[in-house]
Design an enzyme around this catalytic site. Structure first.
Site, PDB file in Angstrom:
ATOM      1  N   GLY A 148     -41.210  18.616  16.428  1.00 24.81           N
ATOM      2  CA  GLY A 148     -39.723  18.569  16.782  1.00 24.81           C
ATOM      3  C   GLY A 148     -39.929  17.690  18.323  1.00 24.81           C
ATOM      4  N   THR A 149     -40.680  18.212  19.231  1.00 24.44           N
ATOM      5  CA  THR A 149     -40.796  17.560  20.568  1.00 24.44           C
ATOM      6  C   THR A 149     -40.790  16.097  20.382  1.00 24.44           C
ATOM      7  OG1 THR A 149     -41.752  19.584  21.640  1.00 24.44           O
ATOM      8  CG2 THR A 149     -41.991  17.324  22.788  1.00 24.44           C
ATOM      9  N   ASN A 166     -32.130  28.284  21.256  1.00 27.50           N
ATOM     10  CA  ASN A 166     -33.328  28.984  20.732  1.00 27.50           C
ATOM     11  C   ASN A 166     -33.572  30.245  21.222  1.00 27.50           C
ATOM     12  OD1 ASN A 166     -33.941  27.052  23.033  1.00 27.50           O
ATOM     13  ND2 ASN A 166     -35.726  28.243  23.078  1.00 27.50           N
ATOM     14  N   GLN A 173     -34.111  24.510  15.621  1.00 32.01           N
ATOM     15  CA  GLN A 173     -33.898  26.091  15.701  1.00 32.01           C
ATOM     16  C   GLN A 173     -33.081  26.308  14.461  1.00 32.01           C
ATOM     17  OE1 GLN A 173     -35.734  28.917  16.101  1.00 32.01           O
ATOM     18  NE2 GLN A 173     -35.904  27.877  18.162  1.00 32.01           N
ATOM     19  N   GLY A 185     -41.202  21.401  11.604  1.00 27.81           N
ATOM     20  CA  GLY A 185     -41.909  22.053  10.672  1.00 27.81           C
ATOM     21  C   GLY A 185     -42.034  23.565  10.573  1.00 27.81           C
ATOM     22  N   HIS A 186     -42.611  23.811  11.838  1.00 27.83           N
ATOM     23  CA  HIS A 186     -43.225  25.388  11.852  1.00 27.83           C
ATOM     24  C   HIS A 186     -42.060  26.267  12.041  1.00 27.83           C
ATOM     25  CE1 HIS A 186     -42.995  26.057  16.316  1.00 27.83           C
ATOM     26  NE2 HIS A 186     -42.768  24.646  16.263  1.00 27.83           N
ATOM     27  N   THR A 229     -51.467   6.258  10.452  1.00 26.03           N
ATOM     28  CA  THR A 229     -51.874   6.922   9.064  1.00 26.03           C
ATOM     29  C   THR A 229     -50.957   8.143   9.103  1.00 26.03           C
ATOM     30  OG1 THR A 229     -53.829   5.876   8.861  1.00 26.03           O
ATOM     31  CG2 THR A 229     -53.317   7.454   7.204  1.00 26.03           C
ATOM     32  N   CYS A 260     -43.699  35.030  34.010  1.00 25.29           N
ATOM     33  CA  CYS A 260     -44.225  35.800  35.146  1.00 25.29           C
ATOM     34  C   CYS A 260     -45.125  35.125  35.778  1.00 25.29           C
ATOM     35  CB  CYS A 260     -44.705  37.057  34.462  1.00 25.29           C
ATOM     36  SG  CYS A 260     -45.322  38.222  35.678  1.00 25.29           S
TER      37      CYS A 260
END
Length: 366
Positions: free
Chosen positions: A69-70, A144, A172, A193-194, A230, A314
């Site tokens: 996606g990035t 997101n 998202q 995809g993920h 490829t 943090c």
């Protein structure tokens, strides 16, 4: 472990994995090779392309496969702006870094950058003035963190009236709610995809016919010359299988996810005084974003059996709130109480009840 972090990533579905496996081993041919095995690999890619396009309501030839996606969002944003020297672009203040960072890079290269501010509802203001000479608007479809759906169509209509193109990061939302490129008015649209039970390391960019992009990488003519190299056949096949699965199950998934999230919200609301739900209006059915009094990060630390997120960071013991919540106008101390709880295919009704019980119990002893 109760996994309530499905907006971060999803497991590869067994059917998707089964579709991918042969292309790692006995069906390993290069899809550019002219022999029968190469032709079979090329046909598998085109079958996957049609499946992705079908989920988006788009023609198959408008889908370009990428490494995630990035990359897809970078190709859209930088690919358009490379052909529009010096012209402005506009993005939302709630964007993922995959959009925000290339936009800031382009600003450093001399492109004026305008912002679509958001309000407490979690959506950007659709009536924000757009700059003259605008080349591109990039606005995510669903946030997101909060899950709030953004007014992509309203912004797209105004942008198109100015002669600008519109990109939406739908990583998202694809597979969670209906996503149709024509209904959204999108000229470019990102898929990851993920996020929908496909593999990591593969994505897609919808490119409306007639839209011209400058490629990020130079090489051979793969993917219409926009993404040379490829093709990753197993991953592409997996993305296609995930999109086909989402197409078949979308309505049932929406109903099931909505019921799980509302049950989780009811249980938390009954047990945690002062808890608040973030955002108003339409949102992803699988996403519950809440704010508890105190620290959401500390609360999750007392619930090691729950996998979830907060959006805060943090550093050296100092906790900083989510930039998304701050951009919505939420006070920093309030924003530090954030919890993002997102259900998935394997989440059950007993899971959400048990998670709620653990969170309530942990909060009561804080």
């Amino acid at each position: 472990m109760i996994h309530l972090d499905h907006n971060a990533t999803t497991p590869v579905h067994p059917d998707v994995l089964a579709a991918m496996l042969p292309w790692f081993t006995e069906r390993f041919a290069n899809p550019s090779s002219p022999h029968p095995d190469g032709v079979a690999a090329r046909e598998a890619i085109e079958t996957a392309r049609a499946a992705v396009a079908g989920l988006l309501g788009a023609p198959a030839h408008t889908v370009v496969f990428t490494g995630g996606g990035t990359e897809a969002s970078n190709l859209a944003i930088r690919g358009v702006m490379a052909r529009c020297p010096g012209r402005p672009l506009c993005i939302g203040t709630l964007e993922h870094p995959a959009t925000r960072e290339p936009a800031l890079y382009l600003e450093r290269q001399g492109h004026p950058l305008a912002w679509l501010p958001a309000g407490p509802s979690g959506a950007v203001h659709a009536d924000t003035p757009l700059p003259d000479g605008l080349a591109l608007v990039s606005l995510m479809h669903a946030n997101n963190e909060t899950g709030v759906l953004q007014p992509v169509r309203a912004i797209a209509d105004r942008a198109h009236a100015l002669g600008a193109l519109v990109h939406t990061d739908a990583a998202q939302s694809v597979g969670k709610v209906p996503v149709d490129v024509d209904a959204l008015g999108a000229d470019l649209l990102t898929v990851a995809g993920h996020k929908l039970y496909g593999p990591k390391g593969v994505g897609a960019l919808y490119v409306r016919e007639g839209v011209e992009l400058e490629p990020l990488v130079r090489g051979a003519g793969h993917e219409r010359g926009l993404r040379p190299g490829t093709e990753n056949v197993p991953a592409i096949v997996g993305l296609g299988a995930a999109c086909a699965l989402a197409s078949r199950e979308l309505d049932a998934r929406i109903a099931r996810d909505t019921a799980l999230v509302e049950a989780l919200w009811a249980a938390l609301q009954a047990g945690i005084p002062g808890i608040r739900r973030t955002g108003d209006g339409p949102r992803l059915p699988n996403t519950l974003h809440v704010r508890v009094p105190g620290s959401g990060r500390a609360l999750l630390a007392r619930c090691p059996e729950i996998a979830a997120g907060t959006g805060s960071a943090c550093h050296a013991g100092h906790e900083t709130p989510s930039p998304v919540l701050l951009a919505m106008g939420i006070e920093p101390t309030d924003a530090l109480g954030a919890l993002r709880l997102t259900v998935g295919r394997a989440t059950s009704a007993p899971d959400v009840q048990r998670a709620a019980q653990m969170l309530v119990a942990a909060y009561s002893v804080s």
